[in-house]
Design an enzyme around this catalytic site. Sequence first.
Site, PDB file in Angstrom:
ATOM      1  N   HIS A 171      23.150 -17.120  -3.201  1.00  0.00           N
ATOM      2  CA  HIS A 171      23.180 -16.282  -4.438  1.00  0.00           C
ATOM      3  C   HIS A 171      24.934 -16.126  -3.416  1.00  0.00           C
ATOM      4  CE1 HIS A 171      24.180 -12.285  -6.172  1.00  0.00           C
ATOM      5  NE2 HIS A 171      24.580 -12.442  -5.145  1.00  0.00           N
ATOM      6  N   GLU A 172      25.053 -16.261  -2.613  1.00  0.00           N
ATOM      7  CA  GLU A 172      26.416 -15.917  -1.839  1.00  0.00           C
ATOM      8  C   GLU A 172      27.417 -17.732  -1.835  1.00  0.00           C
ATOM      9  OE1 GLU A 172      28.012 -13.743  -1.204  1.00  0.00           O
ATOM     10  OE2 GLU A 172      26.002 -12.464  -1.025  1.00  0.00           O
ATOM     11  N   HIS A 175      29.208 -17.755  -4.709  1.00  0.00           N
ATOM     12  CA  HIS A 175      30.515 -17.365  -5.061  1.00  0.00           C
ATOM     13  C   HIS A 175      31.443 -17.926  -3.921  1.00  0.00           C
ATOM     14  CE1 HIS A 175      29.134 -13.505  -6.889  1.00  0.00           C
ATOM     15  NE2 HIS A 175      28.404 -13.411  -5.757  1.00  0.00           N
ATOM     16  N   GLU A 258      27.791 -11.573 -11.140  1.00  0.00           N
ATOM     17  CA  GLU A 258      26.382 -11.105  -9.846  1.00  0.00           C
ATOM     18  C   GLU A 258      25.110 -12.135 -11.303  1.00  0.00           C
ATOM     19  OE1 GLU A 258      26.116 -10.306  -6.738  1.00  0.00           O
ATOM     20  OE2 GLU A 258      28.680 -10.273  -7.041  1.00  0.00           O
TER      21      GLU A 258
END
Length: 648
Positions: A171-172, A175, A258
Amino acid sequence: MDFFEQQDQAHRQSRKLLLLFLLAVLAIVLAVNGSLALIWIWAHGGPLSPAHPYPHGFFLTNTLLTLLFIGGGTLLETVRLGSGGDAVAQMAGGRLVMPSSKDTQERRLLNVVEEMALASGIACPRVYVLDKEDAINAFAAGYHQNEAVVAVTRGALARLTRDELQGVVGHEFSHIMNGDMRMNIKLIGVLFGIQMLAGFGQELMYWGSQLGSSRGRDDKGPPLQLVLLVVGAVFFVVGYVGIFFGRLIKSAVSRQREFLADASSVQFTRNPDGIGGALRKIGGLGRINQCGSRIDSPKAEQLSHLFLGAARPSLLSGLFATHPPLQERLRRVYGRHVDFLDAGELHEALDIAPLPEGVYGFGSRNIELVQAAKAKAQAAAGVSQAADGRPRTALAPALMNAARDPFGAGALVYALLLDKSDPQAYVEQLAILDRGAQQQCALATQLWEGIEKLPLSARLPLLDLAMPALRMLSDEQRISLLAIADQLIVADQRITLAEFVLQTVLSRRLGPRSARAAEVRYRRLTELRAETILLLSLAAFAAGETGSVSQAFMRGASAVPELGIEGKDMVAVAKLDFAAVKQALDRLNQLAPLAKPFLARMLLAAAGSAMNVQVADLVRCICAAIDSPVPDAVAATYTQHHWAYGGA
């Protein structure tokens, strides 16, 4: 939505953020002028009237002072965060995890981050742990992927399985790769500038409370003490009106990202139970503490838009929610309703035994590999088996240890450039090391022995693994390392393709401009036709054998017919100039995000279905130079050539 569309959307959202910020500043300026006008009339005992006489430059002065506070605060915080991800992580209370850490939980986290960096083809980010945070949360921060950091709470390390931790890291990484981080840091500075007004109001109220009454019986209007208190209260309230707008800005730009990051995590890991399990445990922990992703740091409000989950209970839902509802995120991950999970600490077991050597990449709870692992004698020999039964060469412990230490990582870079095939050039290389890096010379020659035993497909990923340690070098040490590397490359008076690849990756990830994104100057690949032809010629040379180079070139050219490239346009091998290639890469890095996939498509077409390691390294190098993700076909080439990265 793919990486390039998401990155383009991030650029558009940056413009949206700027517009919202300007509207917020306009509203604050109007509120300050209106409030101070009323206070002026009240302080001088006059009637409330729009025609009331005000001092010369009254409104201009108010406006300039307000803009000074907001702009000055924004500039001050932006400068303070000049070091990017490291500054943000330290602001949140993070502790840098040394690449050589032996702590079981930290080692597992480092291995997961290293795996993702290798799979995605970006420089391995530095890792921080928020030791004082018991909840499950994480964030990525930085101005550019080359200086990004990943920060994880202690609660996440203690409560998540390896697969769930992979999901969080995936997930990170989304980003990092999608261009979100730069906008997030800008938002931190903007909110701090707006908040400066509230701080100024508090100071005025404090001094007002410390002053005694300073007017006589015959004086008109309220005393100075009361004026300061009222003016301070106005600035305090207006400042928090600005924070209100700031929360709206955060919620406006962060919720959809998100969802995209959750989806990217599933794509990276090929396992919905990774990020899904982490989100379910956040929900389960929330039953105990109201917010399973709660952050107790005083900076939680300012950094709330960075985190995996809502940093405060007040940000869970409603108008100011910085993240979508957990149940909605889970529904999108699983496609159905799922229940929350218990989030108790895992203690010593850490969910499963360490993976055998040979397990590589994300989603690598690789059952076939685990079942096919050979006896300890085979592992001790540095050999394991791939899923297809063929032997897989593991990275030697000496190489892994060197990659995780700044001193050793520098020696590793030098070892990758040593060439014993030309005795005279090798002697010159040793002389260069003896003059410029005497203490690392012996270690570099020792590491060379291990590197020579590795397949070619392992060398560039090994450099990626060393990036966190190399980033710990000072600016002067980095400059020295790059200068010595350049000297080692030209020791034989020529530059090979492999040397150019290493030199380009080192320069983009450790050079003076490594932490900043290039400004977009070209919207279409057609504007850089000559540069594209040069790179395509180089890729064809790397992909094709004698007689098939022209075929590889035309395969690439036909992938984007709009450029109108013909066989006669190909640059002959003898005329390929690496200095010109470097200049071409600098210009191609200024392409708009949505134009870069066309270049990648051409390079992959030139490589053909059976991509060799030489062209895979070249494409990986080009992707690093133009800030683009490595295509899946390139990443697969490294695993197909059976080298192993073993991690717990």
